[in-house]
Motif scaffolding. Structure first.
Motif, short mmCIF file in Angstrom:
data_model
loop_
_atom_site.label_atom_id
_atom_site.label_comp_id
_atom_site.label_asym_id
_atom_site.label_seq_id
_atom_site.Cartn_x
_atom_site.Cartn_y
_atom_site.Cartn_z
N ALA A 229 0.99 -1.07 -0.20
CA ALA A 229 0.00 -0.19 0.31
C ALA A 229 0.71 1.54 0.16
O ALA A 229 2.05 1.25 0.48
CB ALA A 229 -1.07 -0.36 1.39
N GLY A 230 0.10 1.91 -0.89
CA GLY A 230 1.58 3.80 -0.82
C GLY A 230 2.19 3.81 -1.76
O GLY A 230 2.21 5.22 -1.81
N GLU A 231 2.41 2.23 -2.79
CA GLU A 231 3.41 2.79 -3.99
C GLU A 231 2.26 3.16 -5.11
O GLU A 231 1.27 3.06 -5.22
CB GLU A 231 3.87 1.28 -4.03
N SER A 232 3.53 3.01 -6.09
CA SER A 232 2.36 3.82 -7.77
C SER A 232 1.88 2.51 -7.50
O SER A 232 2.53 1.63 -8.33
CB SER A 232 3.58 4.42 -7.97
N PRO A 233 1.15 2.45 -8.71
CA PRO A 233 -0.02 1.23 -9.25
C PRO A 233 1.50 1.10 -10.27
O PRO A 233 2.41 2.32 -11.02
CB PRO A 233 -1.03 2.04 -9.32
N ARG A 234 1.24 0.09 -10.80
CA ARG A 234 2.94 -1.00 -11.57
C ARG A 234 1.83 -0.23 -12.78
O ARG A 234 0.16 -0.11 -13.48
CB ARG A 234 2.67 -1.91 -11.28
N GLU A 235 2.63 -0.41 -14.30
CA GLU A 235 2.11 -0.12 -15.65
C GLU A 235 1.74 -1.34 -15.77
O GLU A 235 1.64 -2.75 -16.00
CB GLU A 235 3.19 0.01 -16.48
N THR A 236 0.67 -1.41 -16.58
CA THR A 236 0.37 -2.53 -17.52
C THR A 236 0.36 -2.63 -19.16
O THR A 236 0.64 -1.44 -19.58
CB THR A 236 -1.39 -2.59 -17.24
N PHE A 237 0.99 -3.56 -19.39
CA PHE A 237 1.35 -3.72 -20.84
C PHE A 237 0.20 -4.71 -21.54
O PHE A 237 -0.20 -5.69 -20.29
CB PHE A 237 2.90 -4.44 -20.14
N GLU A 238 -0.41 -4.29 -22.92
CA GLU A 238 -0.84 -5.13 -23.60
C GLU A 238 -0.06 -5.38 -24.12
O GLU A 238 1.29 -5.00 -24.63
CB GLU A 238 -1.55 -4.00 -24.53
N LYS A 239 -0.32 -7.24 -24.83
CA LYS A 239 0.86 -7.64 -26.25
C LYS A 239 0.74 -6.72 -26.98
O LYS A 239 -0.17 -6.32 -27.76
CB LYS A 239 -0.21 -8.68 -26.23
N PRO A 240 1.90 -6.38 -27.80
CA PRO A 240 2.09 -5.33 -28.61
C PRO A 240 0.98 -6.27 -29.93
O PRO A 240 1.51 -7.58 -30.24
CB PRO A 240 3.66 -5.35 -29.16
N ASP A 241 0.93 -5.83 -30.78
CA ASP A 241 0.30 -6.02 -31.92
C ASP A 241 1.28 -6.26 -33.01
O ASP A 241 1.54 -5.24 -33.48
CB ASP A 241 -0.75 -6.04 -32.62
N ALA A 242 2.17 -7.77 -33.43
CA ALA A 242 2.30 -7.87 -34.66
C ALA A 242 2.28 -7.57 -35.96
O ALA A 242 3.11 -7.36 -36.40
CB ALA A 242 3.42 -8.81 -34.16
N ARG A 243 0.81 -7.10 -36.30
CA ARG A 243 0.27 -6.87 -37.77
C ARG A 243 0.95 -5.68 -37.61
O ARG A 243 1.33 -5.22 -39.22
CB ARG A 243 -1.13 -7.22 -37.19
N ASP A 244 1.50 -4.81 -36.95
CA ASP A 244 2.32 -3.70 -37.47
C ASP A 244 3.80 -4.07 -37.50
O ASP A 244 3.96 -4.39 -36.78
CB ASP A 244 2.33 -2.17 -36.41
N PRO A 245 4.71 -3.16 -38.67
CA PRO A 245 5.30 -3.59 -39.33
C PRO A 245 6.66 -3.18 -38.53
O PRO A 245 7.47 -4.44 -37.97
CB PRO A 245 5.55 -3.15 -40.46
N MET A 246 6.30 -2.00 -37.66
CA MET A 246 7.71 -1.59 -36.93
C MET A 246 7.22 -2.16 -35.10
O MET A 246 8.78 -2.81 -34.96
CB MET A 246 6.76 -0.24 -36.21
N ILE A 247 6.32 -2.43 -34.86
CA ILE A 247 6.15 -3.43 -33.79
C ILE A 247 6.94 -4.72 -33.93
O ILE A 247 7.18 -5.05 -32.93
CB ILE A 247 4.63 -3.86 -33.35
N ARG A 248 6.40 -5.70 -35.17
CA ARG A 248 6.93 -7.25 -35.30
C ARG A 248 8.35 -6.70 -35.55
O ARG A 248 8.58 -7.47 -35.45
CB ARG A 248 6.73 -7.17 -36.58
N MET A 249 8.96 -5.55 -36.48
CA MET A 249 10.80 -5.56 -36.40
C MET A 249 10.99 -5.54 -34.82
O MET A 249 12.02 -6.25 -34.03
CB MET A 249 11.35 -4.87 -37.02
N GLU A 250 10.43 -4.75 -34.09
CA GLU A 250 10.55 -5.02 -32.43
C GLU A 250 10.95 -6.25 -32.00
O GLU A 250 11.87 -6.56 -31.14
CB GLU A 250 10.53 -4.01 -32.03
N ARG A 251 9.97 -7.28 -32.38
CA ARG A 251 9.41 -8.30 -31.54
C ARG A 251 10.56 -9.25 -32.14
O ARG A 251 11.86 -10.36 -31.39
CB ARG A 251 8.67 -8.90 -32.20
#
Length: 634
Positions: free
Chosen positions: A467-489
């Protein structure tokens, strides 16, 4: 005194354990490309394999159900062992002696050796008893099983055997196999008299009692002959292997179904377990000569992954007074579960074995399907103690039942059962609600704290958010249909799986890269943390998983096992080099876009010097891009 295993030793166990060899003890694997293997997932039902193992980085991942991890987590999930137990077992497999923090200790090589000898003796004894059941002199035992609807195939499925009459049949057999008197005394299978040790089990039907891993650690024996002056059931006494309050009969056969169905059925005897399994209730287990207690609950919670997201524990009891008493004892332990607890009572007092004999397998399944919440059963049993035709009886019944309603964990269910209680008592609902409210204000009986969410937390896992900590960032699974995202993956896949094929220049470019997807950015940071620590190749993926946010653990495992499109080592090297070059080119493009945007916002007449500097940087980036292309074509 047991202590925390030293981190260096945990890492060494991970490094030296062959994850492919360990997993092949449970799953058949076949090649899925260079350094990759796949098979049918052991954690969910599937027809085509989606479970991938990459030994080089010590990681597995299922693309079907998302289960992932390293060799330690795999064994923990399959055998339902704690973190420390798993590390100790893997260390024993390697012949490695572990060190512990703060002067603590664990099993020594000698302890492991003694334990293995005891396990070996039980295995030989089990095989001996099974062979004796097939002998013509075991006709009484054979008739007993047949009379309860169990054929030879059923006996073999559960490892049922027969201990022949006489004093030393098993003793002679194990002695001939090389076991010493000291070892035999430690098994609990022998008693001691004036002339030495002799068989503890004689002229009895024998059930092997196994632990979660399937190793036989003791026996349950049923009397067959009238001249046997012993108890109807005789179990192995407490030994180094066998602790009756910590074992459940049939758990070795039931554990997969329990985990899959999120259900566990508790019955009272060995034949009841057999009857349930043969009737399609493959989640049935039984205690071994003792009441269902705290240590059993710990086993159940591990099997169910008792985290409050579902699951049920169903107790079956006879409808007589003893059965009701047993059910109420079970209800006393209800708060230790996060799973829902139920009771299934056969109105005519038939246990599952009798029910299967008289009415068939369908009747056994119907009994389990007729389950009622355990708290409902407890309420009705408590009401039976009072004369509800009198005012005094109804008031006293309310006092007895109100704490049970107040103890219901599901707050939405409490008002409904308060209404039911008012109806059963014939009392005003407001009066019942007041009694329940007062009961809820009473301090709870002291009890052992429940284990948090049934999750085993090891010494190297992160401390949960407080309690008292900042909430953690939530992460969505990246969409590999995007060419740039696919390159990163694809670049992350290369770095996770083949860090040795990444050149020094490519590493520098990778560190300087900017990732668009938040999940990829977090993994990129975790990789830099792991690299800065000089992590060994065998611990590479595990170190990255630890450095990354917990929500990304499975995604990292997925990236670490996803097959790379290469048929041989040369093609793999070319592919990795090409991907890292394309990532570098992508970063050059990002930087050029930034510079062009800044140029468009400048007025050359006002910011001439800055305008010239940005153009020089653009020209340098273009030269870098061309050099990269020339290197790829060389």
């Amino acid at each position: 005194m047991a202590g925390l295993i030293k981190r260096e030793d945990i890492d060494e166990v991970r490094t030296r354990s062959d994850i492919k060899e360990v997993i092949e003890g449970y799953v058949s694997l076949r090649s899925a490309g260079i350094g990759s293997f796949k098979g049918l997932c052991p954690f969910h039902d599937e027809r085509s394999p989606s479970f991938h193992v990459r030994p080089q980085v010590g990681t597995y991942h299922c693309f079907g159900c998302g289960e992932s991890g390293d060799v330690i987590s795999f064994v923990m999930k399959m055998d339902h062992t704690t973190f420390s137990e798993t590390v100790e077992r893997l260390a024993a497999r390697l012949g490695m002696e572990l060190r512990y923090e703060d002067g603590g200790s664990g099993p020594s090589k000698q302890d492991y050796g003694r334990r293995q000898r005891l396990l070996d003796a039980h295995k030989v004894a089990e095989e001996f008893f099974q062979s004796q059941l097939r002998d013509r002199r075991a006709v009484t035992a054979q008739r007993f099983l047949a009379g309860r609807g169990f054929d030879p195939a059923a006996a073999a499925k559960f490892g049922v055997g027969y201990a022949p009459q006489g004093w030393d049949a098993l003793l002679k057999h194990l002695t001939a196999k090389g076991f010493t008197r000291e070892e035999l005394q430690a098994t609990g299978m022998f008693s001691e008299g004036q002339r030495g040790i002799y068989d503890r089990f004689r002229g009895r039907l024998m059930w092997p009692i196994r632990d979660l891993t399937g190793a036989t650690i003791g026996f349950g024996a049923r009397k067959l002959f009238e001249d046997d002056k012993g108890p109807k059931y005789l179990n192995t006494p407490e030994t180094q292997l066998y602790k009756k309050s910590q074992v459940l009969y049939g758990v070795d056969l039931a554990k997969r179904a329990i985990t899959k169905n999120r259900e566990l059925v508790v019955v009272e005897g060995y034949t009841d377990v057999m009857a349930c399994h043969l009737s399609g209730i493959e989640t049935a287990v039984a205690t071994c000569g003792t009441a269902f207690g705290t240590d059993h609950i710990k086993i159940v919670r591990r099997l169910l992954s008792d985290d409050g997201t579902g699951g049920s524990v169903i107790f079956t009891f006879d409808g007589d007074a003893a059965g009701q008493k047993a059910a109420l004892r079970a209800f006393d332990e209800d708060q230790r579960f996060l799973a829902q607890t139920y009771v299934a009572v056969e109105p005519n007092g038939l246990d599952p074995c009798d029910l299967r004999q008289e009415r068939g397998a369908l009747a056994v399944r119907e009994l389990i399907d007729s389950k009622r919440p355990l708290f409902e059963f407890a309420i009705k049993v408590s009401l039976k103690k009072y004369d509800l035709d009198t005012v005094e009886g109804r008031v006293n019944a309310l006092r007895a039942a109100a704490p049970i309603v107040a103890a219901i964990r599901d707050h939405a269910m409490r008002p409904a059962y308060a209404r039911e209680l008012a109806s059963w008592l014939g009392m005003d609902l407001n009066e019942v609600n007041r009694a329940v409210h007062l009961a809820a204000q009473q301090p709870a009986k002291p009890s052992e704290p429940a284990e948090p969410s049934g999750v085993v937390v090891s010494e190297e896992q992160s401390v949960p958010q407080v309690a008292g900590e900042s909430p953690r960032e939530t992460f969505e699974k990246p969409d590999a249909r995007d060419p740039m995202i696919r390159m990163e993956r694809e670049s992350l896949e290369v770095v996770l799986q083949q860090p040795g094929l990444v050149t020094e220049a490519q590493w520098h470019a990778f560190y300087a890269s900017r990732f668009v997807a938040p999940a990829h950015t977090a993994i990129h940071t975790a990789i830099q943390v792991a690299a800065a620590a000089g992590t060994a190749a065998a611990l590479w993926v595990e170190a990255i998983r630890e450095a990354a946010p917990p929500e990304l653990t499975n995604y990292i495992s997925e990236l670490a096992v996803r097959p790379l499109p290469a048929r041989n080592e040369d093609a793999l090297a070319r592919y990795c080099s090409d991907i890292m070059s394309r990532l570098q080119e992508l970063q050059i493009r990002h930087r050029k876009e930034d510079l062009l945007g800044r140029l468009q916002r400048l007025d050359p007449a006002v910011d001439g010097e800055k305008f010239t500097q940005l153009n020089r940087e653009l020209f340098a980036l273009e030269l870098e891009r061309r050099a990269l292309h020339q290197a790829d074509q060389a």
